[in-house]
Design a protein around this motif. Structure first.
Motif, PDB file in Angstrom:
ATOM      1  N   MET A  85       0.816  -1.277  -0.058  1.00 37.04           N
ATOM      2  CA  MET A  85      -0.046   0.051   0.066  1.00 37.04           C
ATOM      3  C   MET A  85       0.726   1.334   0.062  1.00 37.04           C
ATOM      4  O   MET A  85       1.692   1.608   1.030  1.00 37.04           O
ATOM      5  CB  MET A  85      -1.006  -0.003   1.367  1.00 37.04           C
ATOM      6  CG  MET A  85      -1.780   1.217   1.397  1.00 37.04           C
ATOM      7  SD  MET A  85      -2.819   0.913   2.771  1.00 37.04           S
ATOM      8  CE  MET A  85      -3.128   2.719   3.238  1.00 37.04           C
ATOM      9  N   SER A  86       0.632   2.101  -1.075  1.00 39.55           N
ATOM     10  CA  SER A  86       1.653   3.279  -1.144  1.00 39.55           C
ATOM     11  C   SER A  86       0.899   4.424  -0.302  1.00 39.55           C
ATOM     12  O   SER A  86      -0.488   4.597  -0.075  1.00 39.55           O
ATOM     13  CB  SER A  86       1.651   3.692  -2.397  1.00 39.55           C
ATOM     14  OG  SER A  86       0.459   4.062  -3.006  1.00 39.55           O
ATOM     15  N   MET A  87       1.641   5.239   0.366  1.00 39.20           N
ATOM     16  CA  MET A  87       1.092   6.211   1.008  1.00 39.20           C
ATOM     17  C   MET A  87       1.191   7.654   0.344  1.00 39.20           C
ATOM     18  O   MET A  87       2.138   8.118   0.189  1.00 39.20           O
ATOM     19  CB  MET A  87       1.916   6.384   2.389  1.00 39.20           C
ATOM     20  CG  MET A  87       1.734   5.239   3.393  1.00 39.20           C
ATOM     21  SD  MET A  87      -0.030   4.935   3.812  1.00 39.20           S
ATOM     22  CE  MET A  87      -0.197   6.327   5.119  1.00 39.20           C
ATOM     23  N   SER A  88       0.164   7.941  -0.096  1.00 40.05           N
ATOM     24  CA  SER A  88       0.004   9.218  -0.886  1.00 40.05           C
ATOM     25  C   SER A  88      -0.486  10.116   0.086  1.00 40.05           C
ATOM     26  O   SER A  88      -1.287   9.923   1.208  1.00 40.05           O
ATOM     27  CB  SER A  88      -0.686   9.171  -1.961  1.00 40.05           C
ATOM     28  OG  SER A  88      -2.307   8.781  -1.909  1.00 40.05           O
ATOM     29  N   LYS A 142      -3.616  11.532  -0.222  1.00 44.19           N
ATOM     30  CA  LYS A 142      -4.753  11.390  -0.362  1.00 44.19           C
ATOM     31  C   LYS A 142      -5.431  10.288   0.879  1.00 44.19           C
ATOM     32  O   LYS A 142      -6.227  10.326   1.459  1.00 44.19           O
ATOM     33  CB  LYS A 142      -5.279  10.687  -1.580  1.00 44.19           C
ATOM     34  CG  LYS A 142      -6.857  10.704  -1.924  1.00 44.19           C
ATOM     35  CD  LYS A 142      -7.298  10.422  -3.355  1.00 44.19           C
ATOM     36  CE  LYS A 142      -8.756  10.714  -3.636  1.00 44.19           C
ATOM     37  NZ  LYS A 142      -8.851  10.046  -4.795  1.00 44.19           N
ATOM     38  N   ASN A 143      -4.273   9.265   0.997  1.00 43.11           N
ATOM     39  CA  ASN A 143      -4.359   8.415   2.163  1.00 43.11           C
ATOM     40  C   ASN A 143      -3.958   8.957   3.431  1.00 43.11           C
ATOM     41  O   ASN A 143      -4.508   8.395   4.532  1.00 43.11           O
ATOM     42  CB  ASN A 143      -3.394   7.187   1.908  1.00 43.11           C
ATOM     43  CG  ASN A 143      -3.877   6.434   0.834  1.00 43.11           C
ATOM     44  OD1 ASN A 143      -4.895   6.497  -0.021  1.00 43.11           O
ATOM     45  ND2 ASN A 143      -3.001   5.530   0.174  1.00 43.11           N
ATOM     46  N   ILE A 144      -3.308  10.130   3.530  1.00 42.34           N
ATOM     47  CA  ILE A 144      -2.759  10.509   4.883  1.00 42.34           C
ATOM     48  C   ILE A 144      -3.602  11.606   5.409  1.00 42.34           C
ATOM     49  O   ILE A 144      -3.745  11.717   6.588  1.00 42.34           O
ATOM     50  CB  ILE A 144      -1.338  11.338   4.536  1.00 42.34           C
ATOM     51  CG1 ILE A 144      -0.341  10.327   4.268  1.00 42.34           C
ATOM     52  CG2 ILE A 144      -1.047  12.091   5.690  1.00 42.34           C
ATOM     53  CD1 ILE A 144       0.956  10.820   3.854  1.00 42.34           C
ATOM     54  N   LEU A 145      -4.572  12.219   4.638  1.00 48.21           N
ATOM     55  CA  LEU A 145      -5.594  13.376   4.948  1.00 48.21           C
ATOM     56  C   LEU A 145      -6.354  12.670   6.070  1.00 48.21           C
ATOM     57  O   LEU A 145      -6.642  13.205   7.154  1.00 48.21           O
ATOM     58  CB  LEU A 145      -6.236  13.918   3.883  1.00 48.21           C
ATOM     59  CG  LEU A 145      -5.673  15.004   3.190  1.00 48.21           C
ATOM     60  CD1 LEU A 145      -6.434  15.193   1.967  1.00 48.21           C
ATOM     61  CD2 LEU A 145      -5.210  16.088   3.916  1.00 48.21           C
ATOM     62  N   PRO A 146      -6.965  11.651   5.930  1.00 48.50           N
ATOM     63  CA  PRO A 146      -8.021  11.035   7.051  1.00 48.50           C
ATOM     64  C   PRO A 146      -7.164  10.886   8.323  1.00 48.50           C
ATOM     65  O   PRO A 146      -7.705  11.263   9.298  1.00 48.50           O
ATOM     66  CB  PRO A 146      -8.552   9.913   6.628  1.00 48.50           C
ATOM     67  CG  PRO A 146      -8.326   9.766   5.311  1.00 48.50           C
ATOM     68  CD  PRO A 146      -7.229  10.541   5.011  1.00 48.50           C
ATOM     69  N   ILE A 147      -5.874  10.451   8.249  1.00 51.21           N
ATOM     70  CA  ILE A 147      -5.166  10.068   9.253  1.00 51.21           C
ATOM     71  C   ILE A 147      -4.823  11.503   9.998  1.00 51.21           C
ATOM     72  O   ILE A 147      -4.742  11.807  11.372  1.00 51.21           O
ATOM     73  CB  ILE A 147      -3.841   9.283   9.183  1.00 51.21           C
ATOM     74  CG1 ILE A 147      -4.216   7.914   8.835  1.00 51.21           C
ATOM     75  CG2 ILE A 147      -2.997   9.345  10.159  1.00 51.21           C
ATOM     76  CD1 ILE A 147      -3.008   7.116   8.121  1.00 51.21           C
ATOM     77  N   LEU A 148      -4.358  12.502   9.251  1.00 51.68           N
ATOM     78  CA  LEU A 148      -4.197  13.750   9.644  1.00 51.68           C
ATOM     79  C   LEU A 148      -5.266  14.708  10.189  1.00 51.68           C
ATOM     80  O   LEU A 148      -5.327  15.291  11.395  1.00 51.68           O
ATOM     81  CB  LEU A 148      -3.915  14.785   8.514  1.00 51.68           C
ATOM     82  CG  LEU A 148      -3.407  16.193   8.897  1.00 51.68           C
ATOM     83  CD1 LEU A 148      -2.091  16.129   9.529  1.00 51.68           C
ATOM     84  CD2 LEU A 148      -3.124  16.994   7.425  1.00 51.68           C
ATOM     85  N   ALA A 175      -7.470  22.022   0.359  1.00 50.82           N
ATOM     86  CA  ALA A 175      -7.878  22.535  -0.760  1.00 50.82           C
ATOM     87  C   ALA A 175      -6.631  22.429  -1.931  1.00 50.82           C
ATOM     88  O   ALA A 175      -6.802  22.511  -3.160  1.00 50.82           O
ATOM     89  CB  ALA A 175      -7.818  24.050  -0.276  1.00 50.82           C
ATOM     90  N   PHE A 176      -5.458  22.609  -1.472  1.00 50.62           N
ATOM     91  CA  PHE A 176      -4.284  22.309  -2.350  1.00 50.62           C
ATOM     92  C   PHE A 176      -4.328  20.575  -3.042  1.00 50.62           C
ATOM     93  O   PHE A 176      -4.191  20.656  -4.155  1.00 50.62           O
ATOM     94  CB  PHE A 176      -2.940  22.337  -1.701  1.00 50.62           C
ATOM     95  CG  PHE A 176      -2.494  23.694  -1.469  1.00 50.62           C
ATOM     96  CD1 PHE A 176      -2.902  24.651  -2.295  1.00 50.62           C
ATOM     97  CD2 PHE A 176      -1.583  23.880  -0.371  1.00 50.62           C
ATOM     98  CE1 PHE A 176      -2.603  26.016  -1.895  1.00 50.62           C
ATOM     99  CE2 PHE A 176      -1.222  25.286  -0.126  1.00 50.62           C
ATOM    100  CZ  PHE A 176      -1.504  26.358  -0.935  1.00 50.62           C
ATOM    101  N   VAL A 177      -4.908  19.984  -2.132  1.00 46.40           N
ATOM    102  CA  VAL A 177      -4.999  18.493  -2.560  1.00 46.40           C
ATOM    103  C   VAL A 177      -6.278  18.377  -3.718  1.00 46.40           C
ATOM    104  O   VAL A 177      -6.205  17.905  -4.658  1.00 46.40           O
ATOM    105  CB  VAL A 177      -5.329  17.567  -1.673  1.00 46.40           C
ATOM    106  CG1 VAL A 177      -5.922  16.291  -2.196  1.00 46.40           C
ATOM    107  CG2 VAL A 177      -3.914  17.207  -0.862  1.00 46.40           C
ATOM    108  N   GLY A 178      -7.420  19.227  -3.308  1.00 44.53           N
ATOM    109  CA  GLY A 178      -8.584  19.203  -4.139  1.00 44.53           C
ATOM    110  C   GLY A 178      -8.300  19.810  -5.402  1.00 44.53           C
ATOM    111  O   GLY A 178      -8.895  19.747  -6.541  1.00 44.53           O
ATOM    112  N   PHE A 179      -7.503  21.173  -5.446  1.00 46.07           N
ATOM    113  CA  PHE A 179      -6.899  21.645  -6.647  1.00 46.07           C
ATOM    114  C   PHE A 179      -5.976  20.824  -7.358  1.00 46.07           C
ATOM    115  O   PHE A 179      -5.757  21.007  -8.731  1.00 46.07           O
ATOM    116  CB  PHE A 179      -6.680  22.956  -6.303  1.00 46.07           C
ATOM    117  CG  PHE A 179      -7.720  23.985  -5.997  1.00 46.07           C
ATOM    118  CD1 PHE A 179      -8.896  23.995  -6.722  1.00 46.07           C
ATOM    119  CD2 PHE A 179      -7.416  24.652  -4.976  1.00 46.07           C
ATOM    120  CE1 PHE A 179      -9.735  25.146  -6.416  1.00 46.07           C
ATOM    121  CE2 PHE A 179      -8.471  25.803  -4.680  1.00 46.07           C
ATOM    122  CZ  PHE A 179      -9.533  25.904  -5.168  1.00 46.07           C
ATOM    123  N   GLY A 180      -5.467  19.899  -6.979  1.00 43.87           N
ATOM    124  CA  GLY A 180      -4.328  18.922  -7.531  1.00 43.87           C
ATOM    125  C   GLY A 180      -3.030  19.558  -7.662  1.00 43.87           C
ATOM    126  O   GLY A 180      -1.924  19.055  -8.018  1.00 43.87           O
TER     127      GLY A 180
END
Length: 47
Positions: free
Chosen positions: A1-4, A6-12, A39-44
């Motif tokens: 499982m790679s940690m991107s 997107k995966n870290i945001l719920p943990i954060l 927001a930065f993740v949402g905008f890519g």
């Protein structure tokens, strides 16, 4: 499982939620930082 990011945001979110319960006066800072990163993740801009 790679940690991107997107995966870290719920943990954060969980960590910041617990931290805001421990130190409620810093809730505004925690929420502001989380929303900016989200927001930065949402905008890519961050992956």
């Amino acid at each position: 499982m790679s940690m991107s990011l997107k995966n870290i945001l719920p943990i954060l979110a969980l960590i910041l939620g617990i931290a805001s319960l421990v130190a409620p006066r810093f809730l505004n800072v925690f929420v502001a930082i989380f929303l900016i990163v989200y927001a930065f993740v949402g905008f890519g801009l961050l992956r």
